[in-house]
Design a protein around this motif. Structure first.
Motif, mmCIF file in Angstrom:
data_model
loop_
_atom_site.group_PDB
_atom_site.id
_atom_site.type_symbol
_atom_site.label_atom_id
_atom_site.label_comp_id
_atom_site.label_asym_id
_atom_site.label_seq_id
_atom_site.Cartn_x
_atom_site.Cartn_y
_atom_site.Cartn_z
ATOM 1 N N GLU A 83 0.839 -1.201 0.000
ATOM 2 C CA GLU A 83 0.000 0.000 0.000
ATOM 3 C C GLU A 83 0.876 1.254 0.000
ATOM 4 N N GLU A 94 -4.881 5.883 -5.981
ATOM 5 C CA GLU A 94 -5.234 5.464 -4.618
ATOM 6 C C GLU A 94 -6.368 6.329 -4.076
ATOM 7 N N GLU A 97 -9.489 5.135 -5.596
ATOM 8 C CA GLU A 97 -9.853 3.835 -5.013
ATOM 9 C C GLU A 97 -10.551 4.025 -3.668
ATOM 10 N N HIS A 128 -5.888 4.117 4.183
ATOM 11 C CA HIS A 128 -5.932 2.912 3.350
ATOM 12 C C HIS A 128 -5.813 1.639 4.182
ATOM 13 N N GLU A 132 -9.266 0.233 3.508
ATOM 14 C CA GLU A 132 -9.102 -0.674 2.369
ATOM 15 C C GLU A 132 -8.662 -2.063 2.839
HETATM 16 ZN ZN LIG Z 1 -5.061 1.490 -1.533
#
Ligand SMILES: [Zn+2]
Length: 229
Positions: A83, A94, A97, A128, A132
């Protein structure tokens, strides 16, 4: 603003681990003691087998927990490194996303973009990792603590039937170890059920039932062994 509903999730994780390994300690050590006693062994041999079972079980629980939690932590660290690399080399992708993740959770596209913007400006990697990858502080793995914790709870569980076997020599040993162990197991099952907000009786019966099956089987094996040897 005060928080009204009681969330149990934060305490279920470690409690479930504690109950499972204490449960293992009781079932494996009580069954071992009952099996060896059913074969007609002396009090000393029974206690020796019990102590050996306790140490072996605690060490195998610790080793198993350490290995499984370490490999989880390895996976988490590898994902976080991936990441970090992606954020350094494709920040805009990113951001897109992350906005899509918030959109899929119900935010309007414009608001999702704004939230992603602000969170990534504040702590891009943190946003993230949390949103994520789903890695949160509480969930992140600590192998040494987990290993130590499961060894200790296993030992506490195993010490219970061992104590009973030490205090009650002779003909009453099998019956009393079996009955007290089932009582310990039922209490553990009820405790875990209560902490998880589930039915106490179902929790107690479920754990005690499998413990009883294990003890009956090892008593049978011990009896056969005692007859043929
Ligand atoms: Zn990511």
């Amino acid at each position: 603003m005060s928080h009204h509903e009681i969330h149990r999730l934060h305490r279920v994780g470690w409690l479930r681990a504690a109950v499972l390994s204490a449960n293992d300690g009781i079932v494996s050590t009580a069954s071992l003691i009952i099996g060896v006693a059913a074969a007609g062994a002396t009090q000393t041999s029974i206690l020796l087998a019990g102590v050996a079972g306790l140490v072996a079980g605690a060490m195998s629980m610790a080793a198993g927990e350490y290995v499984s939690v370490s490999s989880q932590s390895d996976t988490e660290n590898a994902d976080i490194a991936l990441e970090k690399h992606s954020l350094e080399h494709d920040f805009e992708f990113e951001k897109e996303e992350l906005a899509q993740i918030y959109e899929s959770r119900g935010l309007e596209p414009a608001l999702a973009g704004q939230v992603a913007d602000q969170l990534m400006a504040h702590d891009a990697l943190g946003a993230h990792v949390r949103d994520e990858l789903g890695i949160t502080d509480t969930a992140s793995s600590q192998p040494v603590q987990a290993a130590f914790f499961s060894a200790v709870t296993f030992t506490i569980g195993a010490a219970l039937p061992l104590l009973v076997a030490w205090l009650v020599p002779g003909s009453q040993l099998i019956t009393l170890v079996a009955c007290t162990s089932l009582l310990f197991l039922a209490s553990l099952g009820a405790l875990a059920a209560q902490a998880g907000g589930a039915s106490l009786s179902i929790g107690a019966i479920r754990v005690a039932f499998w413990g009883a099956v294990a003890m009956v089987l090892t008593a049978g094996v011990g009896r056969v062994f005692g007859i043929v040897s």
